[in-house]
Design an enzyme around this catalytic site. Structure first.
Site, mmCIF file in Angstrom:
data_model
loop_
_atom_site.group_PDB
_atom_site.id
_atom_site.type_symbol
_atom_site.label_atom_id
_atom_site.label_comp_id
_atom_site.label_asym_id
_atom_site.label_seq_id
_atom_site.Cartn_x
_atom_site.Cartn_y
_atom_site.Cartn_z
ATOM 1 N N HIS A 127 0.850 -1.180 0.000
ATOM 2 C CA HIS A 127 0.000 0.000 0.000
ATOM 3 C C HIS A 127 0.891 1.238 0.000
ATOM 4 O O HIS A 127 1.078 1.888 1.017
ATOM 5 C CB HIS A 127 -0.933 -0.009 1.207
HETATM 6 C C1 LIG Z 1 -0.081 -9.186 -1.727
HETATM 7 C C2 LIG Z 1 -0.922 -7.967 -1.897
HETATM 8 C C3 LIG Z 1 -2.118 -7.843 -1.216
HETATM 9 C C4 LIG Z 1 -2.908 -6.705 -1.380
HETATM 10 N N1 LIG Z 1 -4.084 -6.637 -0.717
HETATM 11 C C5 LIG Z 1 -4.864 -5.549 -0.844
HETATM 12 C C6 LIG Z 1 -6.119 -5.473 -0.172
HETATM 13 O O1 LIG Z 1 -6.533 -6.409 0.508
HETATM 14 N N2 LIG Z 1 -6.857 -4.342 -0.318
HETATM 15 C C7 LIG Z 1 -6.437 -3.301 -1.075
HETATM 16 O O2 LIG Z 1 -7.142 -2.312 -1.139
HETATM 17 N N3 LIG Z 1 -5.250 -3.358 -1.737
HETATM 18 C C8 LIG Z 1 -4.464 -4.456 -1.639
HETATM 19 N N4 LIG Z 1 -3.277 -4.517 -2.313
HETATM 20 C C9 LIG Z 1 -2.896 -3.378 -3.165
HETATM 21 C C10 LIG Z 1 -3.517 -3.494 -4.544
HETATM 22 O O3 LIG Z 1 -3.036 -4.642 -5.180
HETATM 23 C C11 LIG Z 1 -3.159 -2.268 -5.354
HETATM 24 O O4 LIG Z 1 -3.654 -1.127 -4.679
HETATM 25 C C12 LIG Z 1 -3.794 -2.272 -6.726
HETATM 26 O O5 LIG Z 1 -3.535 -3.461 -7.408
HETATM 27 C C13 LIG Z 1 -3.281 -1.076 -7.517
HETATM 28 O O6 LIG Z 1 -3.801 -1.069 -8.811
HETATM 29 P P1 LIG Z 1 -3.056 -0.300 -9.973
HETATM 30 O O7 LIG Z 1 -3.839 -0.529 -11.185
HETATM 31 O O8 LIG Z 1 -2.762 1.070 -9.518
HETATM 32 O O9 LIG Z 1 -1.616 -1.028 -10.079
HETATM 33 P P2 LIG Z 1 -1.267 -2.528 -10.475
HETATM 34 O O10 LIG Z 1 -2.376 -3.426 -10.145
HETATM 35 O O11 LIG Z 1 0.047 -2.851 -9.863
HETATM 36 O O12 LIG Z 1 -1.104 -2.481 -12.046
HETATM 37 C C14 LIG Z 1 -0.085 -1.740 -12.677
HETATM 38 C C15 LIG Z 1 0.351 -2.453 -13.930
HETATM 39 O O13 LIG Z 1 1.214 -1.608 -14.657
HETATM 40 C C16 LIG Z 1 2.253 -2.375 -15.222
HETATM 41 N N5 LIG Z 1 3.405 -1.512 -15.496
HETATM 42 C C17 LIG Z 1 4.218 -0.938 -14.591
HETATM 43 N N6 LIG Z 1 5.173 -0.215 -15.208
HETATM 44 C C18 LIG Z 1 4.961 -0.337 -16.525
HETATM 45 C C19 LIG Z 1 5.626 0.173 -17.673
HETATM 46 N N7 LIG Z 1 6.689 0.966 -17.567
HETATM 47 N N8 LIG Z 1 5.152 -0.160 -18.899
HETATM 48 C C20 LIG Z 1 4.065 -0.980 -19.025
HETATM 49 N N9 LIG Z 1 3.400 -1.482 -17.964
HETATM 50 C C21 LIG Z 1 3.839 -1.157 -16.731
HETATM 51 C C22 LIG Z 1 2.523 -3.418 -14.180
HETATM 52 O O14 LIG Z 1 3.163 -4.553 -14.746
HETATM 53 C C23 LIG Z 1 1.120 -3.729 -13.662
HETATM 54 O O15 LIG Z 1 0.539 -4.799 -14.335
HETATM 55 C C24 LIG Z 1 -2.477 -5.657 -2.192
HETATM 56 C C25 LIG Z 1 -1.264 -5.779 -2.887
HETATM 57 C C26 LIG Z 1 -0.496 -6.915 -2.752
HETATM 58 C C27 LIG Z 1 0.759 -7.030 -3.515
#
Ligand SMILES: Cc1cc2nc3c(=O)[nH]c(=O)nc-3n(C[C@H](O)[C@H](O)[C@H](O)COP(=O)(O)OP(=O)(O)OC[C@H]3O[C@@H](n4cnc5c(N)ncnc54)[C@H](O)[C@@H]3O)c2cc1C
Ligand code: SF4
Lengths: 597, 248
Positions: A524
């Protein structure tokens, strides 16, 4: 979905990153009739492949060998606790586990799905109103989001319906239900699914917190308590408490993920193109540096560099990578902790979390392998607005919860012992087995404020596999947050007693304790490209639009001015829907700044 | 093997190592209640390492056993096949350090900033075991494997608390590597070579690959009644087919 080769030569929108934020934006913008191309650095991921039983529940391959996590061999970051140190590379994944591949960390998250409160969104204002401006420490960058709970409510609601969230409302359109979290703000509707069942540990906690005068509630979980079909026609099956949410792909289509809840609909849409193994290196700008023209990326399949142009760019690569791409693209002004100017990298925050543990008598088995990532019972008594911080002497708060999410044996064995107790040998072995069978964890999962000398910038030494400087994190725990955590944890003892604990191990942050990158805490991570009302102290306006480059929107927890007590993704999703709504309603009709600077 | 190996014996070559029993006396004395069958290929004692040499493997067997000893709770690391597990892991991308960020420069820093050595797991084992044995020969006049358990524990404690250093490998760094891999071997699916007979899972009360607790979400503190099951058959996790399935 059109594939890579047949895609329109020039999409209307480029989306960087295929996690929750990117998938929500892609869905919304294709619905608006735009051609959307999503670039994801990792492989495609689906339940049918990564989620197949039994490979999906293999602890060695999964969490121990980091199957679904960011490939550190290609790119990492450097970390230091203080600005006077040399930051060193995060060489082994531990403290946080960013995702890689379609779905992002949304494929291997747990599913605790909270809304933010009005206090979270207006933290500077409410703190000043209640306790006076002087209560806010000089070096704390306490800020409002610039958006209110009332404005976000429809989008929290929408996200819950898309995620198939299980929970118990307390107040719906002013009607009290007599259940749920009595401190939670009013809602326009109930949760789409009834709450998850209590594990044994959660039921013990519920009874004890009721007896001690607190206000327990079922944690809102993006794990399906019943079969469900979301507004996109995507289906979920009921969760069986297999215990493999956190760190794994759900094999039962029960945990919400972009892969289960959004992408099946997007993949059917001709306007949507997904390019995987596309590592974006840079957001390109025109000569004015006020307009994004597209992206430059490495096609990892052919190992060649390519560019793509579009009218609108959505940066949704996860908090850390959002900040990194802003910095390497030269968008906005990097934050300078000495002059306190610049916004990119400013207000970087995390989550305070400490796990305490209680043991029950030998004839009570906690079966810790049973669980679901978002299921549990929480109290918000130390996180809610009327909890008196003035008396306690800090800003922020923590829910306390028993969130038995399924403890696997390698993780259980590795985390047993320590704190005076042996970590190996026969005594350890007996204690570890006893701990696995008869104990459970109680977490204080709290807020984290932003400080002058806690920030992100580019590292001067270490580079990623593409030759770019890596991100540098300067982060440690600060007094306000340590005091907050200690205060909250000090109340766990009485709850443990009420639960009939035979032994209790309370864990709190200690004064002067440095952030330790070797121990898993949470993923987080927040801030660095924050939203707000003033371009001097925020990188984005209240619609998550870049102040500097108006055809760029930066979506994710990178927009949070500070870390709240809850998990971030409920707010990430709501802010994505909020931003998309205003792009559709206002921006597309009249592209340009939606707030004048 | 009665007399401990002398320093001269050690220097004399590997031949003398083969006579050291793999299992400690305590472990050997434990009666095997199961019916004796023809030699079992899955028996960890029959395993011949492919990465570790004889000296290293002998160390590994004894060091893992002290970290996770056979006792009244159940089998120890050796009987669980932990050394075999670690040997096999050395031939995976993990063993080669491919899961870590390994770009130079390498620079030491405060422990909170994490691992900073230029070494893969293979390098760590290769780099530390011989110096540990040399240390044992200098101080105790015998290889680690033949020291009495209390002395073995003392050496491990000196590693854990970082009082020892093996060239540029801090004792604590190597100890953590060894502890981590030992516990992984004790509790991962038996297909990986450890957790022999799922005895690790049985000891813990972990039901293995069941992954369905619809009826056991809350049984008011009753113990879960079913023993473990292993993963259903699938490709050998060390086969090229399986490794190719992994993302590179
Ligand atoms: C083990 C674990 C448990 C969690 N549990 C919770 C929970 O219970 N509740 C909660 O609210 N949150 C939880 N989280 C946090 C949650 O996973 C994230 O808040 C959420 O996934 C964020 O979404 P996002 O789309 O911002 O990023 P992400 O889901 O990380 O997606 C970003 C994507 O961008 C891609 N990317 C990055 N850089 C580049 C680049 N330069 N070029 C192309 N692609 C790129 C990555 O590969 C990734 O696929 C948890 C996280 C983990 C790891
Ligand atoms: S606990 Fe439920 S939601 Fe989580 S992985 Fe298992 S079945 Fe899926």
């Amino acid at each position: 979905m059109t594939d890579d080769t047949s895609r329109p030569a020039r999409p209307d929108v480029l989306i960087i990153g295929g996690g929750w934020a990117g998938s929500i934006m892609a869905k919304e913008l294709t619905e608006a009739g735009l051609n959307v191309t999503m670039l994801e650095r990792g492989h495609d991921h689906s339940t049918a492949v990564e989620g197949t039983y039994p490979a999906s529940i293999d602890e060695l391959r999964g969490v121990a060998r980091k199957r679904l996590f960011q490939k550190l061999s290609r790119t990492s970051l450097t970390i230091r606790n203080r600005p006077d140190q040399t930051a060193l590379p995060y060489r082994q994944l531990a403290a946080f586990l960013p995702g890689e591949g379609v779905g992002g960390a949304g494929l291997h998250w747990s599913g605790c799905h909270f809304r933010a409160t009005e206090d979270d969104l207006r933290l500077r204002s409410v703190t000043a109103e209640r306790y006076g401006e002087n209560f806010i420490p000089e070096d704390m960058h306490l800020q409002d989001y610039g958006v209110s709970y009332e404005e976000l409510e429809p989008f929290f609601d929408k996200a819950e319906k898309v995620f198939g969230t299980s929970g118990e409302a307390s107040s719906v359109r002013g009607q009290k239900t007599g259940k749920g979290n009595i401190f939670a703000p009013d809602r326009s509707d109930h949760f789409p699914l009834p709450p998850m069942a209590d594990t044994f540990s959660a039921s013990v906690f519920r009874a004890a917190t009721t007896d001690t005068g607190y206000h327990p509630f079922s944690m809102p979980a993006a794990n399906a308590s019943q079969p469900y079909t979301n507004p996109y026609g995507c289906q979920m099956g009921p969760c069986n408490f297999c215990g493999y949410c956190s760190g794994y792909a759900c094999y039962l289509y029960s945990k919400a993920s972009p892969n289960v809840n959004i992408l099946p609909a997007l993949r059917r849409d001709r306007r949507f193109t997904l390019i995987t193994e596309a590592q974006v290196l840079e957001i390109m700008l025109d000569d004015t540096r006020k307009k994004a023209t597209g992206v430059r990326y490495v096609d990892l399949k052919t190992r060649s560099e390519k560019t793509l142009e579009a009218d609108l760019v959505i940066l949704s690569a996860f908090q850390l990578h959002n900040v990194h791409l802003m910095l390497v693209s030269g968008i906005g002004t990097p934050y300078n902790p000495v002059t306190r100017t610049g916004t990119i990298g400013r207000n970087f925050t995390y989550q305070t979390i400490t796990s305490s543990r209680i043991w029950l008598p030998e004839d009570r088995f906690t079966n810790q392998f049973v669980g679901a990532g978002g299921a549990g019972v929480a109290i918000d008594d130390f996180n809610q607005p009327s909890f008196d911080r003035g008396k306690a002497g800090f800003i922020g708060g923590s829910p306390i919860w028993v969130n038995q999410s399924g403890l696997k044996p390698i993780a259980a064995a590795q985390s047993s012992g320590g704190k005076e107790a042996p970590r190996w040998g026969s005594t350890y072995k007996s204690a570890m087995i006893d701990q696995y069978r008869h104990s459970f964890a109680i977490d204080a999962h709290g807020s984290n404020m932003a400080y002058r000398d806690v920030y992100l910038d580019l590292d001067p030494t270490w580079t990623n596999a593409y030759g770019q400087p890596m991100l540098r994190m300067t982060f440690t725990w600060k007094d306000n947050d340590i005091r907050m955590n200690q205060h909250v944890v000090s109340h766990i003892g009485e709850i443990a007693q009420a639960m009939g604990a035979t032994r209790t191990s309370l864990n709190s942050l200690q004064p002067g304790q440095s952030f330790d990158s070797r121990v898993y805490q949470t993923t987080h991570l927040n801030g660095g490209v924050i939203m707000g009302e003033n371009p001097k102290t925020s990188a984005l306006n209240r619609y998550l639009q870049s102040w500097d480059v108006p055809n760029l929107f930066v979506i994710g927890s990178s927009a949070f001015p500070q870390g709240m007590g809850y998990n971030p993704t409920g707010l990430v999703a709501a802010l994505a829907y909020w931003s998309a709504h205003h792009i559709r309603r206002t921006y597309l009709r009249n592209p340009g700044p939606m707030v004048s600077a | 093997m009665s007399a401990p190996l002398s320093r001269r014996g050690f220097m004399g070559g590997a031949a003398s190592l083969s006579s050291i029993p793999l299992l400690s006396h305590a472990a050997q004395a434990e009666p095997d209640s199961r019916p004796q069958k023809t030699p079992d290929a899955s028996d960890p004692a029959q395993y011949r390492p492919t990465f570790f040499n004889q000296e290293e493997y002998l160390f590994l067997c004894h060091a893992c056993e002290r970290i996770f000893p056979q006792d009244e709770n159940g089998p120890g690391a050796q009987a669980l096949g932990v050394p075999r597990f670690i040997d096999r892991q050395m031939n995976t991308p993990y063993g080669f350090g491919d899961l870590w960020y390994m770009k130079p420069p390498f620079q030491e820093g405060p422990p909170e900033l994490g691992y900073q050595l230029p070494y893969s797991p293979r390098d760590l084992y290769r780099g530390a075991i011989t110096p540990i044995n040399t240390h044992c020969l200098m101080v105790h006049d015998a290889l680690f494997a033949v020291l009495p358990p209390e002395q073995q524990d003392a050496v491990l404690r000196d590693m854990e608390s970082n009082r020892l250093r093996f060239n540029d490998i801090p004792g604590a760094t190597f100890f953590e590597q060894l502890r981590t891999n030992t516990l992984e071997g004790a509790f991962s699916d038996p297909a990986y070579g450890g957790n022999h007979g799922m005895e690790g899972w049985k000891m813990m009360g972990f039901p293995g690959a069941r992954a369905d607790f619809m009826d056991w979400i809350n049984q008011d503190g009753a113990p879960y009644p079913f023993g473990p099951i292993g993963m259903p058959p699938r490709p050998d996790p060390y086969s090229p087919a399986f490794q190719n399935d992994e993302e590179s």
